[in-house]
Design a protein around this motif. Structure first.
Motif, PDB file in Angstrom:
ATOM      1  N   UNK A 199      12.778  40.958  32.600  1.00 35.12           N
ATOM      2  CA  UNK A 199      12.507  42.072  33.519  1.00 35.12           C
ATOM      3  C   UNK A 199      10.989  42.750  33.222  1.00 35.12           C
ATOM      4  N   UNK A 200      10.173  42.368  32.142  1.00 31.98           N
ATOM      5  CA  UNK A 200       8.799  42.845  31.882  1.00 31.98           C
ATOM      6  C   UNK A 200       7.845  42.405  32.917  1.00 31.98           C
ATOM      7  N   UNK A 201       6.669  43.127  32.534  1.00 32.17           N
ATOM      8  CA  UNK A 201       5.431  42.676  33.478  1.00 32.17           C
ATOM      9  C   UNK A 201       4.611  41.433  33.065  1.00 32.17           C
ATOM     10  N   UNK A 202       4.863  41.158  31.858  1.00 35.00           N
ATOM     11  CA  UNK A 202       4.285  39.893  31.121  1.00 35.00           C
ATOM     12  C   UNK A 202       5.437  39.173  30.843  1.00 35.00           C
ATOM     13  N   UNK A 203       5.359  37.891  31.284  1.00 35.23           N
ATOM     14  CA  UNK A 203       6.473  37.076  30.912  1.00 35.23           C
ATOM     15  C   UNK A 203       6.024  35.831  30.258  1.00 35.23           C
ATOM     16  N   UNK A 204       6.636  35.278  29.585  1.00 37.15           N
ATOM     17  CA  UNK A 204       6.371  33.747  29.083  1.00 37.15           C
ATOM     18  C   UNK A 204       6.509  32.814  30.284  1.00 37.15           C
ATOM     19  N   UNK A 205       5.816  31.721  30.445  1.00 38.08           N
ATOM     20  CA  UNK A 205       5.761  30.614  31.332  1.00 38.08           C
ATOM     21  C   UNK A 205       7.142  29.779  31.115  1.00 38.08           C
ATOM     22  N   UNK A 206       7.589  29.715  29.744  1.00 42.10           N
ATOM     23  CA  UNK A 206       8.735  28.791  29.639  1.00 42.10           C
ATOM     24  C   UNK A 206       9.354  29.285  28.110  1.00 42.10           C
ATOM     25  N   UNK A 207      10.814  29.163  27.887  1.00 44.58           N
ATOM     26  CA  UNK A 207      11.531  29.381  26.744  1.00 44.58           C
ATOM     27  C   UNK A 207      12.309  28.659  26.467  1.00 44.58           C
ATOM     28  N   UNK A 208      12.183  27.754  25.333  1.00 49.00           N
ATOM     29  CA  UNK A 208      13.303  26.884  25.088  1.00 49.00           C
ATOM     30  C   UNK A 208      13.423  26.198  23.849  1.00 49.00           C
ATOM     31  N   UNK A 209      14.616  25.496  23.599  1.00 49.94           N
ATOM     32  CA  UNK A 209      15.048  25.313  22.097  1.00 49.94           C
ATOM     33  C   UNK A 209      14.397  23.840  21.649  1.00 49.94           C
ATOM     34  N   UNK A 210      13.857  23.776  20.734  1.00 53.09           N
ATOM     35  CA  UNK A 210      13.059  22.545  20.159  1.00 53.09           C
ATOM     36  C   UNK A 210      13.878  22.122  18.806  1.00 53.09           C
ATOM     37  N   UNK A 211      13.898  20.990  18.383  1.00 55.75           N
ATOM     38  CA  UNK A 211      14.338  20.515  17.210  1.00 55.75           C
ATOM     39  C   UNK A 211      13.070  20.691  16.176  1.00 55.75           C
ATOM     40  N   UNK A 212      13.281  21.420  15.121  1.00 55.76           N
ATOM     41  CA  UNK A 212      12.138  21.812  14.243  1.00 55.76           C
ATOM     42  C   UNK A 212      12.466  21.753  12.804  1.00 55.76           C
ATOM     43  N   UNK A 213      11.741  21.670  11.946  1.00 55.84           N
ATOM     44  CA  UNK A 213      11.648  21.854  10.407  1.00 55.84           C
ATOM     45  C   UNK A 213      11.575  23.034  10.077  1.00 55.84           C
ATOM     46  N   UNK A 214      12.322  23.824   8.936  1.00 55.51           N
ATOM     47  CA  UNK A 214      12.526  24.974   8.625  1.00 55.51           C
ATOM     48  C   UNK A 214      10.909  25.269   7.990  1.00 55.51           C
ATOM     49  N   UNK A 215      10.417  24.487   7.272  1.00 54.06           N
ATOM     50  CA  UNK A 215       9.093  24.690   6.730  1.00 54.06           C
ATOM     51  C   UNK A 215       7.901  24.904   7.869  1.00 54.06           C
ATOM     52  N   UNK A 216       7.889  23.887   8.749  1.00 55.39           N
ATOM     53  CA  UNK A 216       6.970  24.108   9.881  1.00 55.39           C
ATOM     54  C   UNK A 216       6.918  25.477  10.409  1.00 55.39           C
ATOM     55  N   UNK A 217       8.698  25.856  10.732  1.00 58.53           N
ATOM     56  CA  UNK A 217       8.435  27.016  11.619  1.00 58.53           C
ATOM     57  C   UNK A 217       8.172  28.347  10.701  1.00 58.53           C
ATOM     58  N   UNK A 218       8.308  28.374   9.437  1.00 59.18           N
ATOM     59  CA  UNK A 218       7.983  29.369   8.771  1.00 59.18           C
ATOM     60  C   UNK A 218       6.511  29.478   8.494  1.00 59.18           C
ATOM     61  N   UNK A 219       5.781  28.450   8.607  1.00 61.85           N
ATOM     62  CA  UNK A 219       4.389  28.468   8.424  1.00 61.85           C
ATOM     63  C   UNK A 219       3.480  28.449   9.658  1.00 61.85           C
ATOM     64  N   UNK A 220       4.134  28.454  10.537  1.00 60.51           N
ATOM     65  CA  UNK A 220       3.723  28.557  12.010  1.00 60.51           C
ATOM     66  C   UNK A 220       2.971  30.013  12.281  1.00 60.51           C
ATOM     67  N   UNK A 221       1.755  30.043  12.768  1.00 59.36           N
ATOM     68  CA  UNK A 221       1.106  31.272  13.103  1.00 59.36           C
ATOM     69  C   UNK A 221       1.958  31.984  13.948  1.00 59.36           C
ATOM     70  N   UNK A 222       1.830  33.373  13.615  1.00 56.66           N
ATOM     71  CA  UNK A 222       2.657  34.303  14.510  1.00 56.66           C
ATOM     72  C   UNK A 222       2.187  34.627  15.829  1.00 56.66           C
ATOM     73  N   UNK A 223       1.138  34.730  15.903  1.00 50.46           N
ATOM     74  CA  UNK A 223       0.485  34.806  17.200  1.00 50.46           C
ATOM     75  C   UNK A 223      -0.821  33.883  17.739  1.00 50.46           C
TER      76      UNK A 223
END
Length: 86
Positions: free
Chosen positions: A46-70
């Motif tokens: 419902x927001x004025x700014x929306x992502x173009x896509x949101x989906x589930x990906x297979x991932x490694x916990x360390x990669x997700x933890x080290x991923x930049x926040x923004x």
């Protein structure tokens, strides 16, 4: 090496119109990942700014933890939707 380097599961990837993406919400449980995906999609629907896509990906916990926040634009980040996604 830490135990997170061996932990595989699922994360949510959110794509933005400017080409950046977010990667967050690691869980080893596919059902939990789907619930998080549904919740994230509902939040942005419902927001004025929306992502173009949101989906589930297979991932490694360390990669997700080290991923930049923004503002990540890394081409090596997980970006293939989960096979057999419900």
């Amino acid at each position: 090496m830490t135990s997170t380097e061996y932990a595989w599961g699922y994360a949510i990837r959110r794509e933005w119109p400017d080409g950046a993406h977010d990667l967050f919400g690691f869980t080893p449980d596919a059902d939990a990942a789907i619930r998080r995906l549904d919740r994230d999609r509902s939040f942005w629907r419902g927001g004025p700014v929306r992502p173009t896509a949101v989906y589930v990906v297979p991932a490694n916990a360390a990669d997700v933890g080290a991923h930049p926040v923004v503002g990540c634009r890394g081409s090596g980040c997980p970006d293939s939707p989960q096979r057999g996604q419900r």
